[in-house]
Design an enzyme around this catalytic site. Structure first.
Site, short mmCIF file in Angstrom:
data_model
loop_
_atom_site.label_atom_id
_atom_site.label_comp_id
_atom_site.label_asym_id
_atom_site.label_seq_id
_atom_site.Cartn_x
_atom_site.Cartn_y
_atom_site.Cartn_z
N ASP A 1 33.76 33.67 43.00
CA ASP A 1 33.50 33.10 44.07
C ASP A 1 32.54 32.08 43.93
OD1 ASP A 1 35.97 33.56 45.14
OD2 ASP A 1 35.22 35.03 46.39
N ASP B 1 45.45 36.52 45.67
CA ASP B 1 44.43 37.10 45.75
C ASP B 1 44.37 38.46 46.20
OD1 ASP B 1 41.59 36.92 46.10
OD2 ASP B 1 41.63 35.23 47.36
C1 GLA Z 1 38.71 34.96 48.00
C2 GLA Z 1 38.97 33.95 47.17
C3 GLA Z 1 38.59 32.68 47.60
C4 GLA Z 1 39.38 32.25 48.59
C5 GLA Z 1 39.27 33.15 49.61
C6 GLA Z 1 40.17 32.72 50.86
O1 GLA Z 1 37.31 35.08 48.63
O2 GLA Z 1 38.02 34.58 46.05
O3 GLA Z 1 38.54 31.72 46.51
O4 GLA Z 1 40.65 32.06 47.97
O5 GLA Z 1 39.43 34.54 49.32
O6 GLA Z 1 40.11 33.55 51.92
#
Ligand code: GLA
Length: 714
Positions: free
Chosen positions: A531, A461
């Protein structure tokens, strides 16, 4: 048969591809490389006729070179449109005058690479232009290598794009591109180009949610989903980038792209080389659908790390269920439930390490939290394996929370400027990957994690963009190189981890779709497009995504309702049907799913596994856009033509109109296709003419139709 041909008498190169031809030639004085042709396939002799364009009449205030159609334009002479390259030599000279030196052709397997080298007349600086084509594709990868062969000091690169695509002189062009923001990535936008420039870019250090480095251009806005000529281009770069689409005062359209020159400076020392990322071009005469299928085929066969026919497993991710409150007990419970449904990879998301109880602390401390996992991760991993699933873990290696042991020990490891704020995004700062100590630490941390635990999947990420991209210790020694070096180091770390841990698959995520591009896609198995997991919003996000990228790499989760972004509640079936249009995942809190919901989910997952090869690797036809009305539909045809999957999503019914007939694409007219559930059988011609009949009842109704070819292939 693809081939690259050199015609010595006209000094032209012809790139013959599957269904297209590209032709370039040297100017008579060897000082400029001219674009001659890019379009439907023509005979090489015909392409060569373009080698002698009618002499351009003299235009006041312009030079012939300045308004010519150059393949790559070094800034200098009277060039006033977007240049490809601008440098400064040590003695203060800031323009380039180059001359052609040499060319060569390298053949390797299914690809052929043409290179043409130019050398500055007075300085030991060479520019090599590369063109690579592949058997069976209409794609040209273009990139550039800059080299300081030494003798007159460093060369400062101020702008260095990867390619400049010249479009046929066809009057007005329409530009199609992908834009958005967090939770609303890859939205399709279209505009007719007027005189001047459209600049699409990221100055954020990463690819960005705001614009994706992909464009398509069609003359006179004539292309439709399935017809008309479209020229497209996409960058293989995950840092700050720029694509300039310019219509010159003389009506010519060109599209130059590469690493962003904003705040950019790169010092090329004596003996050093700089290889720029590829800016890839693609031509199709079959509309936007043809362009997408062309990109998908190229990605599967030449870009993605996995084999063209590989399929992505069904995945479970814990994020929406447990957020930061992960522990051995709740993850085991979720894993048991996931396994019962038929899930194949169980991924524990954020929260398992350091003091990571909220987004305020812990990033950078990649040690297992002993309260949440008193016996380490091994019991959970063993359980996941015993349940027949692979184990995956979330990491965010480029980042640090100021509230972390890492930051307390190394406050100078982040990008920053002296006497300036360190602006936090999601309470975190960006590690300076250009520093060798940081690179070594990031690599060693991940290597240890993957060596000590049996991990088979990593979700990588990146949850903020760059700000204050400074490196005070390097003041005066080209600290601006971080724009390039961050991404090159990131690529290097992933590549090395892949070599050392070949059993691990990677997912690229940046708060959703902030890092989706051909560069990262050559080293990860899949990406997280957004997301936003609301099924209705996802239809629009997934549609735009599919313009550029193949369904196989598009991870889509079924999550709980009401959705956390939109507060919308839609049936489980609709959520499944939307998520089954890519690589299927589950992101809901399975501990709260009713037995009936779990039973339904088991059925969808079993069905998905039967048809996923066609969805992930087949030919995609976007039958109806979710932007166009209340019913959207996509069709996938297996590459061998043996089966067809159609998804139909209706979001709101009006006036009692329940029946839809969807003319199908890409079928063999004389073959017969049977609905695998009802058994109803019709010919390909029937489905193409009369259409596939579908009844949708009420709001958020959806269908998956699976057709199997019953007559043998021709
Ligand atoms: C980001 C990602 C999510 C999740 C969060 C965790 O927002 O896109 O899918 O993994 O971080 O903190």
């Amino acid at each position: 048969m693809g081939d690259i041909i050199y015609d010595a008498s006209s000094r032209c190169w012809i790139l013959q591809m599957e269904a297209s031809t590209y032709c370039i030639g040297l100017s008579s004085d060897d000082t400029s490389l001219q674009h001659l042709y890019w379009g439907p396939r023509i005979a090489s002799a015909e392409a060569l006729e373009m080698a002698h364009p009618p002499g351009s009449s003299l235009v006041p205030f312009e030079s012939a070179t300045g308004i010519s159609r150059e393949e790559y334009a070094p800034w200098g002479e009277m060039r006033f449109s977007e240049p490809s390259l601008k440098v400064e030599y040590t003695d203060g000279t800031r323009v380039i005058e180059w001359v052609f030196e040499e060319h060569g052709l390298d053949r390797a397997g299914e690809s052929q690479t043409l290179w043409l080298r130019f050398r500055d007349r007075a300085y030991p600086f060479t520019v090599t232009l590369y063109y690579r084509i592949y058997e069976g594709h209409d794609v040209i990868e273009r990139w550039v290598r800059l080299e300081n062969s030494g003798g007159s000091g460093p060369v400062t690169i101020e702008q260095a794009l990867s390619a400049d695509w010249q479009l046929p002189s066809s009057g007005r062009y329409r530009l199609t591109y992908l834009h958005g923001r967090w939770g609303k990535e890859t939205q399709v936008a279209q505009t007719i180009l007027g005189p001047g420039k459209v600049v699409l870019e990221s100055r954020r250090g990463a690819t960005s949610h705001q614009f994706n480095p992909w464009v398509a251009l069609d003359p006179e806005a004539r292309a439709t989903e399935e017809s008309g000529e479209v020229w497209s281009a996409a960058l293989a770069w995950s840092g700050s980038w720029k694509i300039v689409v310019e219509r010159t005062p003389y009506g010519e359209v060109h599209c130059a792209g590469g690493v962003n020159d904003f705040d950019f400076r790169y010092r090329l020392d004596e003996g050093a080389r700089l290889e720029l990322p590829a800016f890839v071009g693609l031509y199709s005469s079959e509309g936007f659908g043809g362009v997408s299928r062309g990109w998908h085929a190229y990605e599967r066969e030449q870009v993605f790390p996995e084999a063209p026919e590989a399929v992505r497993p069904v995945l479970y991710n814990s994020w929406e269920a447990t957020e930061f409150a992960v522990n051995e007990r709740n993850q085991m419970e979720l894993a048991e439930k996931a396994a019962e449904l038929g899930v194949e990879v169980f991924v524990m998301d954020d929260g398992w390490f350091g003091m990571r109880h909220t987004e305020y602390a812990g990033l950078g401390d990649w040690t297992i939290n002993p309260e949440k996992f008193p016996h380490g991760l091994n019991p959970l991993i063993a359980r996941v394996h015993a349940l027949g699933m692979r184990f995956g873990l979330w990491v965010e290696p480029e980042m640090v929370n100021p509230d972390s042991n890492l930051y307390r020990a190394h406050p100078d490891w982040v990008y920053h400027f002296r006497h300036r704020s360190r602006t936090e995004g999601r309470n975190q700062l960006v590690l300076n990957l250009a520093r060798e100590d940081v690179r070594a630490w990031v690599y060693a941390t991940l290597d240890t994690l993957l060596s000590e635990q049996q991990i088979e999947f990593v979700k990588w990420d990146m949850n903020r963009y760059f700000s204050e991209p400074g490196w005070p210790d390097e003041a005066g020694r080209n600290p601006e190189r971080v724009w390039l070096e961050h991404v090159r180091t990131l690529y290097g770390i992933i590549d090395e981890l892949r070599r050392r841990h070949p059993q691990v698959a990677f997912e690229s995520c940046a708060g959703g779709g902030g890092r989706v591009d051909l560069g990262i896609l050559s080293r990860v198995e899949q990406v997280w497009p957004s997301d936003n997991t609301d099924a209705l919003d996802r239809l629009r996000i997934q549609e735009g995504f599919s313009y550029a990228y193949a369904p196989r790499v598009m991870m889509c989760w079924v999550t709980d309702c009401p959705n956390f972004v939109t507060k919308r509640t839609v049936p489980l079936r609709y959520r499944f049907h939307v998520a089954m249009a890519g690589a299927l995942g589950i992101g809901g809190d399975l501990s709260r799913w009713t037995p009936q919901e779990r039973e339904e989910a088991r059925g969808f997952i079993a069905t998905y596994k039967r048809v996923r090869a066609t969805i992930q690797n087949g030919l995609l036809y976007r039958l109806r856009s979710p932007r166009a009305g209340s019913v959207a539909a996509s069709q996938y045809v297996a590459r061998d033509g043996s089966e067809v999957v159609v998804f139909v999503w209706g979001h709101s019914q009006q006036f009692g109109e329940t029946r839809v007939a969807l003319p199908l694409r890409g079928l063999e007219e004389e073959a017969h296709y049977a609905d695998s559930i009802s058994g109803a059988t019709y010919s390909g011609a029937y489905f193409a003419q009369k259409g596939l009949p579908v009844n949708l009842v009420g709001d958020f109704d959806s269908r998956m139709i699976h057709l199997v070819r019953t007559t043998p292939a021709r």
